[in-house]
Enzyme design. Structure first.
Site, PDB file in Angstrom:
ATOM      1  N   PHE A 143     -21.526 -44.152  90.136  1.00 20.81           N
ATOM      2  CA  PHE A 143     -21.747 -43.322  88.954  1.00 20.81           C
ATOM      3  C   PHE A 143     -22.163 -41.924  89.412  1.00 20.81           C
ATOM      4  O   PHE A 143     -22.787 -41.759  90.458  1.00 20.81           O
ATOM      5  CB  PHE A 143     -22.850 -43.925  88.066  1.00 20.81           C
ATOM      6  CG  PHE A 143     -22.388 -45.057  87.189  1.00 20.81           C
ATOM      7  CD1 PHE A 143     -22.233 -44.886  85.820  1.00 20.81           C
ATOM      8  CD2 PHE A 143     -22.098 -46.303  87.731  1.00 20.81           C
ATOM      9  CE1 PHE A 143     -21.804 -45.933  85.007  1.00 20.81           C
ATOM     10  CE2 PHE A 143     -21.675 -47.348  86.929  1.00 20.81           C
ATOM     11  CZ  PHE A 143     -21.524 -47.161  85.556  1.00 20.81           C
ATOM     12  N   THR A 174     -13.274 -54.129  86.281  1.00 20.22           N
ATOM     13  CA  THR A 174     -12.773 -52.843  86.778  1.00 20.22           C
ATOM     14  C   THR A 174     -12.702 -52.845  88.298  1.00 20.22           C
ATOM     15  O   THR A 174     -11.715 -52.398  88.896  1.00 20.22           O
ATOM     16  CB  THR A 174     -13.676 -51.699  86.285  1.00 20.22           C
ATOM     17  OG1 THR A 174     -13.700 -51.706  84.851  1.00 20.22           O
ATOM     18  CG2 THR A 174     -13.178 -50.343  86.777  1.00 20.22           C
ATOM     19  N   ARG A 189      -9.181 -63.323  83.824  1.00 20.69           N
ATOM     20  CA  ARG A 189      -9.300 -64.044  82.563  1.00 20.69           C
ATOM     21  C   ARG A 189      -8.765 -63.199  81.402  1.00 20.69           C
ATOM     22  O   ARG A 189      -8.693 -61.981  81.471  1.00 20.69           O
ATOM     23  CB  ARG A 189     -10.762 -64.395  82.278  1.00 20.69           C
ATOM     24  CG  ARG A 189     -11.374 -65.368  83.274  1.00 20.69           C
ATOM     25  CD  ARG A 189     -12.860 -65.544  83.019  1.00 20.69           C
ATOM     26  NE  ARG A 189     -13.585 -64.319  83.243  1.00 20.69           N
ATOM     27  CZ  ARG A 189     -14.791 -64.051  82.744  1.00 20.69           C
ATOM     28  NH1 ARG A 189     -15.388 -64.938  81.981  1.00 20.69           N
ATOM     29  NH2 ARG A 189     -15.393 -62.911  83.011  1.00 20.69           N
ATOM     30  N   PHE A 199     -19.820 -63.177  84.564  1.00 15.58           N
ATOM     31  CA  PHE A 199     -21.247 -62.853  84.671  1.00 15.58           C
ATOM     32  C   PHE A 199     -21.706 -62.769  86.130  1.00 15.58           C
ATOM     33  O   PHE A 199     -20.936 -62.395  87.000  1.00 15.58           O
ATOM     34  CB  PHE A 199     -22.085 -63.843  83.864  1.00 15.58           C
ATOM     35  CG  PHE A 199     -21.855 -63.727  82.376  1.00 15.58           C
ATOM     36  CD1 PHE A 199     -21.895 -62.494  81.740  1.00 15.58           C
ATOM     37  CD2 PHE A 199     -21.597 -64.847  81.607  1.00 15.58           C
ATOM     38  CE1 PHE A 199     -21.673 -62.382  80.367  1.00 15.58           C
ATOM     39  CE2 PHE A 199     -21.379 -64.738  80.232  1.00 15.58           C
ATOM     40  CZ  PHE A 199     -21.425 -63.510  79.617  1.00 15.58           C
ATOM     41  N   LYS A 229     -17.380 -55.421  86.705  1.00 12.35           N
ATOM     42  CA  LYS A 229     -16.775 -56.425  87.602  1.00 12.35           C
ATOM     43  C   LYS A 229     -15.253 -56.477  87.465  1.00 12.35           C
ATOM     44  O   LYS A 229     -14.541 -56.506  88.477  1.00 12.35           O
ATOM     45  CB  LYS A 229     -17.408 -57.787  87.307  1.00 12.35           C
ATOM     46  CG  LYS A 229     -16.896 -58.959  88.125  1.00 12.35           C
ATOM     47  CD  LYS A 229     -17.898 -60.087  88.174  1.00 12.35           C
ATOM     48  CE  LYS A 229     -18.557 -60.382  86.847  1.00 12.35           C
ATOM     49  NZ  LYS A 229     -17.662 -60.871  85.805  1.00 12.35           N
ATOM     50  N   ALA A 235     -18.664 -67.901  80.869  1.00 11.12           N
ATOM     51  CA  ALA A 235     -19.331 -68.345  82.094  1.00 11.12           C
ATOM     52  C   ALA A 235     -20.748 -68.853  81.851  1.00 11.12           C
ATOM     53  O   ALA A 235     -21.303 -69.524  82.704  1.00 11.12           O
ATOM     54  CB  ALA A 235     -19.365 -67.220  83.118  1.00 11.12           C
ATOM     55  N   LYS A 252     -19.707 -56.703  73.680  1.00 12.32           N
ATOM     56  CA  LYS A 252     -19.479 -56.766  75.119  1.00 12.32           C
ATOM     57  C   LYS A 252     -18.248 -55.970  75.544  1.00 12.32           C
ATOM     58  O   LYS A 252     -18.185 -55.404  76.620  1.00 12.32           O
ATOM     59  CB  LYS A 252     -19.339 -58.227  75.564  1.00 12.32           C
ATOM     60  CG  LYS A 252     -19.139 -58.400  77.061  1.00 12.32           C
ATOM     61  CD  LYS A 252     -19.110 -59.871  77.434  1.00 12.32           C
ATOM     62  CE  LYS A 252     -18.872 -60.041  78.932  1.00 12.32           C
ATOM     63  NZ  LYS A 252     -17.516 -59.680  79.331  1.00 12.32           N
ATOM     64  N   TRP A 279     -13.019 -46.555  88.840  1.00 13.46           N
ATOM     65  CA  TRP A 279     -12.924 -46.155  87.428  1.00 13.46           C
ATOM     66  C   TRP A 279     -12.358 -44.735  87.349  1.00 13.46           C
ATOM     67  O   TRP A 279     -11.462 -44.460  86.554  1.00 13.46           O
ATOM     68  CB  TRP A 279     -14.305 -46.211  86.759  1.00 13.46           C
ATOM     69  CG  TRP A 279     -14.244 -46.005  85.264  1.00 13.46           C
ATOM     70  CD1 TRP A 279     -14.166 -46.961  84.308  1.00 13.46           C
ATOM     71  CD2 TRP A 279     -14.254 -44.750  84.574  1.00 13.46           C
ATOM     72  NE1 TRP A 279     -14.117 -46.379  83.051  1.00 13.46           N
ATOM     73  CE2 TRP A 279     -14.169 -45.014  83.195  1.00 13.46           C
ATOM     74  CE3 TRP A 279     -14.323 -43.409  84.991  1.00 13.46           C
ATOM     75  CZ2 TRP A 279     -14.156 -44.006  82.227  1.00 13.46           C
ATOM     76  CZ3 TRP A 279     -14.298 -42.405  84.031  1.00 13.46           C
ATOM     77  CH2 TRP A 279     -14.218 -42.704  82.664  1.00 13.46           C
TER      78      TRP A 279
END
Length: 556
Positions: free
Chosen positions: A381, A73, A94, A301, A71, A273, A105, A409
């Site tokens: 991907f 990224t 954030r 999240f 998210k 979150a 994480k 990415w």
């Protein structure tokens, strides 16, 4: 293939003074923290408040899985792509917490060629905001215990002190502690505990305050304990809101950094979150809206947590409402929601994509309940197959939601151009008509029930004995008019993290409410959500090091 930190360290950073010029910020408007980081002055924040706010785009996601969604990224890549197609755009994200950075994480600076820089600084101590919040929180704890030791003029019941200490690390051994042991000179013995810093109410307050005056008023309104007669004790009763505000006077100023592409970005504040409201600061988002034509921001999240809280709690504090919501997903994550094990995600499975789409579909439907158009962003991907992608596009067409693949990415801004165009189209033609899920006048019970039945898809809410008593008590104190902040697992629409996809026919139990009257919301605790996470068996810290010249190693 280069790691995220290797990519970040290969980029020649521009001085932050040069980066922010493109949105009208000058050298005199900022306070430098070295060459590449700065805080924005209150003078500049005030001077742009009369500017008409630009367009606001919220980035959220499906319920997260171990397969990853990306998210942050995607938020960064989308902002870069919007700048690439000629839209003056800023980011508002954030700050990472050291707990997840050192745990499992990871950080919150994006990845690949869609990162905010300098990523190692952002993921570590940055400009010291986390430490300031930790210090302010623990200063309040020290004041409370000292008040008890010095005679307890306010009549605080030591069994009903609800304010906890914090540390910005995952340290399960601190969840339940006893303080004041040893001798009478060490204070009053009592049970206590630690939360992680990002779960502190002071973090939530910093992210919702609009200026120093508002910050001080919110701090004064924190409930820290109850007296023997069960009446609440506020920070204003202890008369320390001024001292706490002093500790936070610099932390409240938004931080400015840059993306790899050169997009100016605010990175400020970071409440979790699943136990808080999961959004960056109101000050950062508001200021970006006054400086840019487009502001990209994210909520933590899945959309059932972060986006709901952004729309019900944060949005009423902003100068405008979202013009579009981007929901991030991956083919891999959809397959996991469709029942595929993580070890089998590399194999084509069209039926699992179709089954897992139920999770994405519910999030799209929920966003639309707030009157905001949705766009689906698929984080691409290499293992995604043509058949899987075709099935997903077909399913999105059936519910009339635009969907675009993005390879930010791997390709940075270039990989997000199609998504950026889709977002612009949704903003300009989507006819956003924002509305909250509930009104302030709804009771706490009604607010929780609406979230559970309309957003989660549950049958009903079961209120435990303690929660039922609190509903009556909070109404007497006038707290029932505040918004609700649900503390729930991020992995499922339900309060059971193993129920993936779009579960139905479930109830959610509220075991307890926690007043966050300074932040201006009431937290509803479900399941066994932890406010102090623990470390995994092999934490990410095991891979980290530093070279003799000070260069960070192994930071993702």
């Amino acid at each position: 293939m280069k790691s995220d930190i290797e990519i970040a360290q290969s980029v020649e950073l521009k001085p932050i003074t040069e980066v922010v010029e493109k949105v009208g910020i000058t050298f005199d408007d900022i306070e430098l923290y070295g060459k590449y980081k700065a805080k924005l002055s209150f003078d500049k924040i005030k001077s742009v408040q009369e500017n008409k706010p630009g367009k606001l785009v919220l980035v959220t996601a499906i319920n997260p899985t171990p397969a990853g969604e990306g998210k942050s990224t995607m938020s960064i890549g989308l902002a870069d792509a919007l700048n690439k197609i000629g839209k003056k755009t800023m980011l508002a994200l954030r700050e990472p917490s050291l707990g997840p950075v050192m745990g499992i994480k990871g950080g919150a600076a994006g990845g690949g060629y869609a990162q905010v820089l300098p990523m190692e600084d952002i993921n570590l101590h940055f400009t010291g905001d986390m430490h300031a919040i930790t210090t302010a929180n623990n200063a309040l704890s020290a004041i409370i215990d000292n008040h008890m030791h010095q005679g307890n003029e306010l009549g605080i019941d030591q069994r009903r002190i609800i304010w906890k200490r914090v540390v910005d690390l995952n340290d399960r051994a601190l969840r339940h502690v006893t303080v004041g042991l040893g001798s009478p000179v060490n204070g009053i013995p009592r049970e206590d505990g630690f939360d992680i810093t990002v779960a502190s109410e002071i973090m939530a307050i910093l992210c919702l305050a609009t200026d120093i005056k508002d910050l001080k008023e919110r701090l004064a309104n924190i409930v820290v304990a109850y007296r023997y007669d069960r009446t609440p004790v506020y920070v204003r009763d202890l008369k320390v809101e001024g001292a706490l505000t002093l500790i936070l006077k610099d932390a409240i100023k938004p931080n400015l950094v840059q993306t790899i592409y050169g997009t100016p970005a605010f990175v400020h504040g970071g409440p979790f979150a699943n136990i808080a409201h999961g959004c960056n600061s109101v000050l950062a988002t508001t200021t970006a809206l006054h400086l840019a034509d487009y502001t990209i921001t994210e909520a933590g999240f899945g959309a059932d947590l972060g986006a709901e809280k952004f729309l019900d709690i944060k949005t009423p504090n902003l100068p405008t409402t979202p013009d579009a919501v981007v929901i991030v997903a991956t083919i891999r994550a959809l397959k996991m929601h469709g029942g595929v094990a993580k070890t089998d995600l590399g194999e084509e499975n069209v039926e699992a994509v179709r089954a897992g789409f139920a999770n994405l579909k519910r999030h799209v439907e929920n966003v639309r309940k707030f009157g905001v158009p949705a766009v689906v962003a698929i984080n691409e991907f290499v293992a995604d197959t043509e058949a899987e992608i075709a099935a997903l596009k077909e399913l999105c067409a059936e519910i009339d939601v635009p969907v675009e693949l993005a390879s930010v990415w791997a390709n940075g801004a270039d990989g997000g151009v199609d998504l950026a165009k889709a977002v612009v189209n949704a903003v300009e033609n989507g006819n956003a008509n924002y509305k909250r899920l509930y009104s302030d006048d709804d009771s706490l019970e009604e607010k929780v029930t609406k979230i559970v039945t309309e957003i989660y898809g549950g049958n009903k809410v079961i209120f435990g004995k303690k929660a039922k008593n609190q509903l009556k008590q909070f109404a007497q104190f006038g707290w029932d008019k505040l918004p609700v902040c649900m503390a729930k697992t991020q992995y499922s629409f339900s309060d059971n993290p193993t129920l993936l996809g779009a579960p139905e026919d479930f109830d959610i139990t509220i075991r307890e409410f926690v007043p966050k009257t300074g932040a201006g919301f009431i937290v509803a605790l479900t399941g066994d959500v932890m406010t102090m996470p623990g470390l995994p068996k092999k934490p990410a810290a095991l891979n980290m090091d530093v070279a003799e010249d000070g260069t960070a190693i192994g930071l993702f």
